[in-house]
Write an enzyme that holds these catalytic residues in place. Structure first.
Site, PDB file in Angstrom:
ATOM      1  CB  ALA A 198      45.506  37.936  55.718  1.00  0.00           C
ATOM      2  CB  CYS A 199      46.326  38.884  61.273  1.00  0.00           C
ATOM      3  SG  CYS A 199      45.277  40.324  61.470  1.00  0.00           S
ATOM      4  CB  ILE A 200      42.420  36.474  63.133  1.00  0.00           C
ATOM      5  CG1 ILE A 200      43.491  35.543  63.691  1.00  0.00           C
ATOM      6  CG2 ILE A 200      41.040  35.871  63.367  1.00  0.00           C
ATOM      7  CD1 ILE A 200      43.519  35.491  65.190  1.00  0.00           C
ATOM      8  CB  THR A 201      39.878  40.371  62.041  1.00  0.00           C
ATOM      9  OG1 THR A 201      40.898  41.163  62.679  1.00  0.00           O
ATOM     10  CG2 THR A 201      39.345  39.347  63.021  1.00  0.00           C
ATOM     11  NE  ARG A 202      43.379  44.082  62.238  1.00  0.00           N
ATOM     12  CZ  ARG A 202      43.264  44.992  63.183  1.00  0.00           C
ATOM     13  NH1 ARG A 202      43.926  46.127  63.093  1.00  0.00           N
ATOM     14  NH2 ARG A 202      42.474  44.803  64.219  1.00  0.00           N
TER      15      ARG A 202
END
EC number: 2.7.1.199
Length: 477
Positions: A420-424
């Site tokens: 995962a990254c910040i938004t997805r």
């Protein structure tokens, strides 16, 4: 072939997020310390400036570690190998370049001719990641058994870095010169055109999750500034924090993130069907507040990018224009991460024409609102709330929705890699045909992007916590 390249680029983008995650605290320390606020004792300002500056000074090494971890499932041995590789790579360059350029080591160091910046860190990280994935299970003769397996990785990475360093010393002078030319053009000669291009391309890459790669040269590399104690800073972010009056060219992000996209969110709300206005209003207001406070915009962008791509084209153009507009009006403000109100206030010490930001921003928000409203109404675009809404389960907590997401992705055995990254969420699956996009949408995904066996599912700022909940759920299944 393209799908494999895209998948690898996604890994690069993901791996760059770890180094970027240290920017907020480093930026706040350096920005406040360099601003010399009257209410702060001088000694405290110096401590903050130098501690924050130390992070930016070591960004190449931090990027080396981030890239290594990103391609090895966060294995600590790869991080150690990256540190070894980076140190050896740079020292090899420093030793060999005087021979190549027919000059002295002192000249090389004084003119930063062996300074590869962020790119050197990425190369070192790539070396260690490759060597880890190739040799972490290597078997050696019994008398060398201590060095078998993962212990072999830092050794082979360091030796490989010597070879790469020698090769790089032969080709780096023209590459470095080209980077310097581009850097001067973008930072000093024609920043209006350079940052208009930056803003347009950066937004165009957001749907694919590749914008982090494009951000690096502008945020971390272009321009150079040396402060009063001799620290050298590269990139628009670090130069602004350190007090460079020519930096701050990334200021346009505040205009379209804090004001423009919230205006678009209001237009989507106001054009929704009467029976859906309450639900869409709560979603859009929440997304608008997120964009305004933190600069995280994907929850808004993915609400229309799939169903109304023409709106995203308009948005990308307006986002690109916001940067030259701020440069033309000499509006300068610094960001440590993502152009939100928090950054705007905390890092205002070195800003210029700060009162123009809310004025221009409100006008920009109005422009977004009008354009989105007219296009949605006149072209009958299916933005959220203009079609029948099915209840989703995103209102449940992360632990409750994790099993539903795993099922929608084809089950535990279909998930090869989860990150995962910040938004997805960024997932690699064994069989893409088992992924149920409709179910993911019903769960509450704002957007879904599929390429080959790779899939990105946008859940906004909850993504990292959802990923953690999914990891726990997978372990217990």
């Amino acid at each position: 072939m393209f799908k494999n390249v895209f998948a690898n680029l996604q890994k690069v983008g993901k791996s760059l997020m770890l180094p970027v995650s240290v920017l907020p605290i480093a930026g706040i320390l350096l920005g406040i310390g360099s601003a010399h606020f009257n209410f702060l004792p001088d000694i405290l300002s110096q401590i903050m400036a130098q501690t924050g500056g130390s992070v930016f000074s070591n960004m190449p090494l931090i990027f080396a570690i981030g890239v290594a971890l990103g391609f090895t499932n966060n294995d600590g041995v790869a991080a150690l190998a990256a540190v070894v590789s980076y140190g050896i790579l740079i020292q090899t360059l420093t030793a060999v370049e005087p021979i190549v350029l027919h000059t002295t080591i002192e000249v090389i160091k004084n003119k930063h001719l062996s300074d590869t910046g962020i790119l050197g860190g990425i190369i070192a990280g790539a070396i260690s990641a490759y060597m880890f994935n190739k040799f972490y299970r290597i078997q050696l003769p019994e008398y060398l058994g201590f060095f078998a397996g993962k212990r072999f990785v830092p050794i082979i990475s360091g030796l490989s870095a010597i070879l790469i360093g020698v090769i790089l010393s032969l080709i780096w002078p023209p590459i470095g010169h080209g980077i310097q030319i581009f850097s001067k053009w973008a930072a000093y000669q024609n920043p209006i055109l350079a940052f208009a291009l930056y803003g347009l391309v950066e937004r165009a890459l957001v749907p694919f999750g590749l914008h982090h790669i494009w951000n690096v040269p502008f945020q971390m590399q272009i321009g150079e500034y040396t402060n009063s104690i001799g620290q050298v800073f590269h990139g628009d972010i670090a130069r602004y924090m350190a007090g460079d009056s020519t930096a701050g060219n990334l200021s346009g992000g505040f205009i379209f993130k804090m004001y423009g996209l919230p205006g678009a969110a209001l237009a989507i709300w106001h054009t929704s069907k009467k029976e859906n206005k309450t639900k869409i209003g709560s979603i859009m207001i929440s997304a608008a507040l997120t964009a305004f406070l933190t600069g995280i915009t994907e929850p808004i962008e993915f609400s229309f990018i799939i169903v109304a791509p023409v709106l995203y084209v308009i948005h990308a153009i307006l986002a690109g224009l916001s940067f030259p507009l701020c440069i033309f009006l000499d509006m300068r403000a610094g960001t440590s991460f993502s152009h939100g109100f928090i950054d705007f206030i905390v890092l205002s010490g070195n800003s210029h024409h700060i009162l123009l930001f809310p004025i221009i921003g409100i006008l920009y928000g109005l422009l977004y609102y009008i354009l989105f409203y007219l296009f949605i109404i006149n072209f009958n675009l299916d933005t959220p709330g203009r079609e029948n809404i099915k209840n989703n389960i995103l209102e449940k907590d992360n632990n409750e929705i994790a099993p539903y997401i795993i099922t929608a992705l084809g089950g535990k055995n279909n998930i090869k890699n989860l990150d995962a990254c910040i938004t997805r969420l960024r997932i690699t699956v064994s069989d893409i045909s088992k992924v149920k996009q409709k179910d993911l949408k019903n769960i509450g995904a704002a957007g879904i992007i599929i390429s080959g066996s790779g899939i990105q599912v946008v859940f906004g700022t909850r993504s990292e916590n959802i990923k953690t909940a999914m990891d726990e759920c997978i372990k217990n299944i």
